[in-house]
Enzyme design. Structure first.
Site, PDB file in Angstrom:
ATOM      1  N   SER A 188     -11.822   0.598   3.119  1.00  0.00           N
ATOM      2  CA  SER A 188     -10.383   0.698   3.046  1.00  0.00           C
ATOM      3  C   SER A 188      -9.720  -0.496   2.366  1.00  0.00           C
ATOM      4  O   SER A 188      -8.562  -0.408   1.971  1.00  0.00           O
ATOM      5  CB  SER A 188      -9.820   0.857   4.449  1.00  0.00           C
ATOM      6  N   SER A 239     -15.466  -1.573   5.402  1.00  0.00           N
ATOM      7  CA  SER A 239     -14.250  -1.629   4.588  1.00  0.00           C
ATOM      8  C   SER A 239     -14.081  -2.866   3.714  1.00  0.00           C
ATOM      9  O   SER A 239     -13.185  -2.895   2.878  1.00  0.00           O
ATOM     10  CB  SER A 239     -13.018  -1.474   5.477  1.00  0.00           C
ATOM     11  N   LYS A 272      -4.852  -8.156   2.413  1.00  0.00           N
ATOM     12  CA  LYS A 272      -4.810  -6.738   2.791  1.00  0.00           C
ATOM     13  C   LYS A 272      -3.582  -6.496   3.669  1.00  0.00           C
ATOM     14  O   LYS A 272      -3.258  -7.316   4.533  1.00  0.00           O
ATOM     15  CB  LYS A 272      -6.085  -6.378   3.548  1.00  0.00           C
TER      16      LYS A 272
END
Lengths: 94, 480
Positions: free
Chosen positions: B155, B179, B80
């Site tokens: 996210s 997330s 990420k």
């Protein structure tokens, strides 16, 4: 009730400039979100202390040892403006 | 036989050991997959083709020398884009950090590299991890590989889409209010949010420091356990890192839940939970009963208040954490300035996206004079009450079982104009971060349109073992 003046004040504290459209939009959003946030008042917290973390926190100590620091050139390479040795900014005083 | 890009990390590792495949073959297969598929899915912000191929060649040489290699030797991994990677862009999907190259590696990055994993790219996300659909990325939207018209969740949507879209066998995400688990649920993969403090946050760009945790996103529970083995552990660079002894989480991968006590809180099945999600979860509950677990209905009465509490605490911390973006030391600087004040204000106003500004405003509001006690202080007290609710439930149960998200993945664009509706996506995941407990999301079926549904298993603090065991058992026994 949150007003557009509140939003302008808060934006100022947050170091943000908002356009007229943003002020209108965020005022509307914040009215809704804050009224949702108000529901937490229904929770009885008479006997509750505040928790900053979910787990117990305690002081963490370590020896004060000198360690290698970051390379200045690498750190400055991300800065929008430098004089080669330091970050550079517009003058703050005359 | 499975295609290379459909294999799990442990399957790849086994094939390396048996010399049935080489590291460059695997890395190349993934790079080619990204080159052909990512145009449509858009999971990656940065792809490290040359570096990854170079590392693959080096690792292959080590395999050929019959060296004893670490657990992820030669396994490609997606990261990420809010985890700092030395010499590689870390953008947080924000214009603010569009060209930021971290001067150091996050502790988890160091650990996965020491374990031999090969980073193949950095994945898209909601800007600064604020959102539940990856539509808040400043660069582009990611699509759900299961159905390109749907969001992948957020996210950590890019990491989930990379794994689900066969463009990485494993990935790292971060979870502040859901997330990791929500995108895992939407894309049909496994995602774990570890206990707060189990995994170092050093080098994770901070959103809400009291809630953030880094965790694995994988195709099966075994890979989650393997990756957790690598990333868990004390780190003196994170003062909230727990100093507990190292465990082998793969030891929990036992196919047996007999006698395990599972509580199912009724509050997680109320308004807004879709019928197809309820059906899938009830089927999973029946499966656990058949396998010998003791399943009972229970109650977590403060569930309803966790969401507003979360938004107060998370935004308050975000408004403070994001104060560092001043346009001076790193990040975006506006062209338009005369004074120092102009640099601050114009850089932040031009560099942050709409949702980030909304949350900074909310956070500043709840911390500001006159509102601090009513919102921030009160929320900190409710946090204690939410935590006590879990403590009480865990006196009776080993695991709490819930849906991960109220619905399956929604369509792109469907919720972008209504922030509060978007926040509701986090309804069933935020309590876990507030209480600091661990939770895993595993796939438990699909709806009539073929969209994946996730089940969330919540454990006691630092008892990842029991939820991994139950997740593994379900995975081994579910009807395909």
């Amino acid at each position: 009730m949150i007003t557009r003046e509140d939003i302008k004040h808060i934006a100022d504290l947050s170091m943000l400039n908002l356009s007229e459209d943003e002020i209108v939009k965020y005022t509307e959003n914040m009215k809704e979100i804050v009224s949702f946030a108000n529901t937490i008042n229904e929770v009885d917290t008479k006997n509750a202390t505040e928790s900053a973390f979910a787990l117990d926190t305690y002081n963490v100590f370590r020896k004060d040892e000198v360690k290698e620091s970051f390379n200045r050139e690498i750190l400055l390479s991300n800065a929008p403006s430098t004089n080669g040795e330091a970050f550079s900014l517009p003058g703050m005083m005359n | 036989m499975k295609e290379i890009c459909e294999m799990t990390a442990h399957e790849i590792r086994d094939m390396y050991e048996k010399k049935e495949i080489t590291v460059p073959e695997v890395v190349k297969a993934y790079i080619e997959k990204i080159e052909s598929e990512d145009e449509n899915i858009k999971a990656y912000i940065t792809v490290c083709k040359e570096e990854a191929m170079e590392k693959a060649e080096k690792m292959q040489a080590r395999y050929e020398s019959n060296e004893k290699l670490p657990p992820l030797a030669g396994v490609p991994i997606a990261i990420k884009d809010n985890l700092c990677t030395k010499g590689l862009k870390t953008t947080c999907a924000s214009k603010m950090l569009e060209n930021f190259i971290a001067p150091y590696d996050a502790t988890v990055i160091k650990k996965i590299e020491e374990a031999g994993a090969i980073i193949i790219g950095k994945t898209n996300m909601d800007e600064f991890a604020m959102g539940g659909s990856t539509e808040n990325s400043a660069f582009f939207k990611t699509h759900n590989p299961v159905n390109l018209e749907r969001v992948p969740g957020g996210s950590s949507g890019g990491s989930a889409a990379a794994v689900a879209g066969n463009m990485a066998p494993i990935a790292l995400g971060s979870d502040t209010g859901g997330s990791i688990r929500e995108p895992a649920s939407f894309c049909g993969i496994v995602g774990l949010k570890p206990t707060y403090g189990l995994v170092s946050r050093y080098g994770l760009v901070a959103f809400a420091s009291s809630l953030d945790q880094v965790g694995p996103m994988t195709r099966d529970v075994r890979d989650t356990a393997e990756l957790l083995n690598v990333i868990a552990g004390h780190d003196e660079l994170d003062s909230t890192s727990a100093n507990i002894s190292k465990k082998d989480y793969t030891a929990s991968l036992v196919n047996d839940v007999k006698g395990i006590r599972i509580g199912v809180p009724k509050e997680y099945f109320g308004e807004g939970i879709s019928a197809s999600v309820k059906v899938a979860i009830n089927r999973a509950i029946e499966k656990y009963k058949d396998l010998g677990a003791i399943v009972e209905e229970c109650s977590l009465p403060t569930t309803k208040y966790a969401l507003p509490t979360y938004y107060i605490i998370a935004c308050a911390e975000a408004s403070s954490n994001l104060g560092r973006f001043d346009g001076i030391r790193y990040g975006y600087r506006s062209k338009n300035y005369d004074t120092l004040q102009d640099i601050y204000k114009n850089s932040r106003s031009e560099g942050f996206g709409e949702e980030v500004k909304r949350r900074i405003i909310l956070g500043t509001y709840v911390l500001s004079s006159g509102y601090y006690d009513a919102y921030y202080k009160k929320a900190q007290k409710v946090r204690t009450v939410v935590k006590q609710g879990f403590d009480e439930a865990f006196e009776k149960y080993d695991i709490i079982l819930t849906p991960t998200v109220p619905t399956v993945a929604f369509k792109l664009g469907e919720r972008v104009n209504d922030p509060l509706e978007m926040y509701m996506t986090d309804l069933l995941t935020v309590s876990i971060n507030i209480a600091g407990v661990p939770a895993i999301s595993i796939p438990c079926g699909k709806d009539e349109e073929g969209m994946p549904i996730g089940m969330q298993l919540i454990g006691k603090h630092f008892d990842e073992e029991t939820i991994l065991r139950a997740a593994h058992t379900y995975e081994q026994n579910k009807e395909v």
